[in-house]
Scaffold this active site. Sequence first.
Site, PDB file in Angstrom:
ATOM      1  N   ASP A 158       0.844  -1.194   0.000  1.00  0.00           N
ATOM      2  CA  ASP A 158       0.000   0.000   0.000  1.00  0.00           C
ATOM      3  C   ASP A 158       0.882   1.247   0.000  1.00  0.00           C
ATOM      4  OD1 ASP A 158      -3.222   0.514   0.898  1.00  0.00           O
ATOM      5  OD2 ASP A 158      -1.834   2.208   1.086  1.00  0.00           O
ATOM      6  N   ILE A 159       0.469   2.246  -0.766  1.00  0.00           N
ATOM      7  CA  ILE A 159       1.263   3.465  -0.894  1.00  0.00           C
ATOM      8  C   ILE A 159       1.243   4.296   0.397  1.00  0.00           C
ATOM      9  CG2 ILE A 159      -0.525   5.027  -1.807  1.00  0.00           C
ATOM     10  CD1 ILE A 159       1.547   5.797  -4.003  1.00  0.00           C
ATOM     11  N   ASN A 175     -13.060  -3.102   2.575  1.00  0.00           N
ATOM     12  CA  ASN A 175     -13.977  -1.978   2.742  1.00  0.00           C
ATOM     13  C   ASN A 175     -14.983  -1.979   1.596  1.00  0.00           C
ATOM     14  OD1 ASN A 175     -12.507  -1.029   4.987  1.00  0.00           O
ATOM     15  ND2 ASN A 175     -11.086   0.077   3.669  1.00  0.00           N
ATOM     16  N   VAL A 222     -11.109   3.300  -3.376  1.00  0.00           N
ATOM     17  CA  VAL A 222     -10.817   2.798  -4.725  1.00  0.00           C
ATOM     18  C   VAL A 222     -11.856   1.730  -5.063  1.00  0.00           C
ATOM     19  CG1 VAL A 222      -9.139   1.646  -6.199  1.00  0.00           C
ATOM     20  CG2 VAL A 222      -8.355   3.282  -4.463  1.00  0.00           C
ATOM     21  N   HIS A 252     -10.721  -4.987  -3.381  1.00  0.00           N
ATOM     22  CA  HIS A 252      -9.385  -5.269  -2.861  1.00  0.00           C
ATOM     23  C   HIS A 252      -9.470  -5.683  -1.406  1.00  0.00           C
ATOM     24  CE1 HIS A 252     -10.232  -0.961  -2.335  1.00  0.00           C
ATOM     25  NE2 HIS A 252      -9.561  -1.045  -1.202  1.00  0.00           N
ATOM     26  N   MET A 253      -8.509  -6.494  -1.022  1.00  0.00           N
ATOM     27  CA  MET A 253      -8.368  -6.934   0.358  1.00  0.00           C
ATOM     28  C   MET A 253      -7.086  -6.334   0.919  1.00  0.00           C
ATOM     29  SD  MET A 253      -8.014 -10.858   1.733  1.00  0.00           S
ATOM     30  CE  MET A 253      -9.723 -11.229   1.390  1.00  0.00           C
ATOM     31  N   HIS A 254      -7.198  -5.644   2.059  1.00  0.00           N
ATOM     32  CA  HIS A 254      -6.012  -5.172   2.764  1.00  0.00           C
ATOM     33  C   HIS A 254      -5.489  -6.304   3.644  1.00  0.00           C
ATOM     34  CE1 HIS A 254      -6.878  -0.756   2.119  1.00  0.00           C
ATOM     35  NE2 HIS A 254      -8.104  -1.230   2.002  1.00  0.00           N
TER      36      HIS A 254
HETATM   37  P1  5GP Z   1      -9.823   1.612   0.370  1.00  0.00           P
HETATM   38  O1  5GP Z   1      -9.976   2.768   1.293  1.00  0.00           O
HETATM   39  O2  5GP Z   1     -10.477   1.862  -0.972  1.00  0.00           O
HETATM   40  O3  5GP Z   1     -10.223   0.311   0.989  1.00  0.00           O
HETATM   41  O4  5GP Z   1      -8.260   1.457   0.148  1.00  0.00           O
HETATM   42  C1  5GP Z   1      -7.568   1.858  -0.985  1.00  0.00           C
HETATM   43  C2  5GP Z   1      -6.113   1.719  -0.649  1.00  0.00           C
HETATM   44  O5  5GP Z   1      -5.366   1.843  -1.840  1.00  0.00           O
HETATM   45  C3  5GP Z   1      -5.588   2.798   0.315  1.00  0.00           C
HETATM   46  O6  5GP Z   1      -5.033   2.159   1.456  1.00  0.00           O
HETATM   47  C4  5GP Z   1      -4.553   3.556  -0.505  1.00  0.00           C
HETATM   48  O7  5GP Z   1      -3.434   3.954   0.260  1.00  0.00           O
HETATM   49  C5  5GP Z   1      -4.188   2.557  -1.573  1.00  0.00           C
HETATM   50  N1  5GP Z   1      -3.794   3.169  -2.814  1.00  0.00           N
HETATM   51  C6  5GP Z   1      -4.473   4.109  -3.520  1.00  0.00           C
HETATM   52  N2  5GP Z   1      -3.820   4.443  -4.636  1.00  0.00           N
HETATM   53  C7  5GP Z   1      -2.694   3.686  -4.662  1.00  0.00           C
HETATM   54  C8  5GP Z   1      -1.612   3.569  -5.591  1.00  0.00           C
HETATM   55  O8  5GP Z   1      -1.543   4.235  -6.623  1.00  0.00           O
HETATM   56  N3  5GP Z   1      -0.638   2.678  -5.276  1.00  0.00           N
HETATM   57  C9  5GP Z   1      -0.668   1.915  -4.159  1.00  0.00           C
HETATM   58  N4  5GP Z   1       0.340   1.072  -3.945  1.00  0.00           N
HETATM   59  N5  5GP Z   1      -1.691   1.982  -3.259  1.00  0.00           N
HETATM   60  C10 5GP Z   1      -2.681   2.872  -3.513  1.00  0.00           C
END
Ligand code: 5GP
Length: 113
Positions: free
Chosen positions: A30-31, A86, A95, A99-101
């Site tokens: 994650d970024i 989420n 996003v 996706h799974m964290h």
């Molecule tokens: P969400 O809140 O949608 O569950 O999580 C999206 C995740 O994607 C966030 O933790 C965010 O930091 C990560 N993310 C968003 N854009 C990018 C990207 O361009 N590269 C990477 N590696 N992670 C991203």
Amino acid sequence: MTDCIFCKIIRGEIPCTKVYEDDAVLAFDDIHPMAPVHVVIIPKTHVATLMDVDAKEGTIGRLIAAAQEVAGIKNVAASGFRTVVNCNADGGQVVFHLHMHLLGGRKLEDQMG
Ligand code: 5GP
Ligand code: ZN
């Protein structure tokens, strides 16, 4: 999906630090990590949210299988980790590509939100 950020990562149009990949799944750091280990695991086919996935076909199982691989690669299988998906606004989804964290590397808070 041409303007989906995670589809762009899959196509190599946006760089990522790859952790694991197979024919169905890509996992990358994650970024904005929330823990020492914070990996995002995505299906290579665009699905917007948890509510849009057909749970009776293979995608969810492939994400779990990838999470097992990632836990091994990141050396958190024994120490433990948390997986989070989420969904939509109240779930904090930003996003809209399923996706799974996978979070670990420290003791995570007890609270779930
Ligand atoms: P969400 O809140 O949608 O569950 O999580 C999206 C995740 O994607 C966030 O933790 C965010 O930091 C990560 N993310 C968003 N854009 C990018 C990207 O361009 N590269 C990477 N590696 N992670 C991203
Ligand atoms: Zn996408």
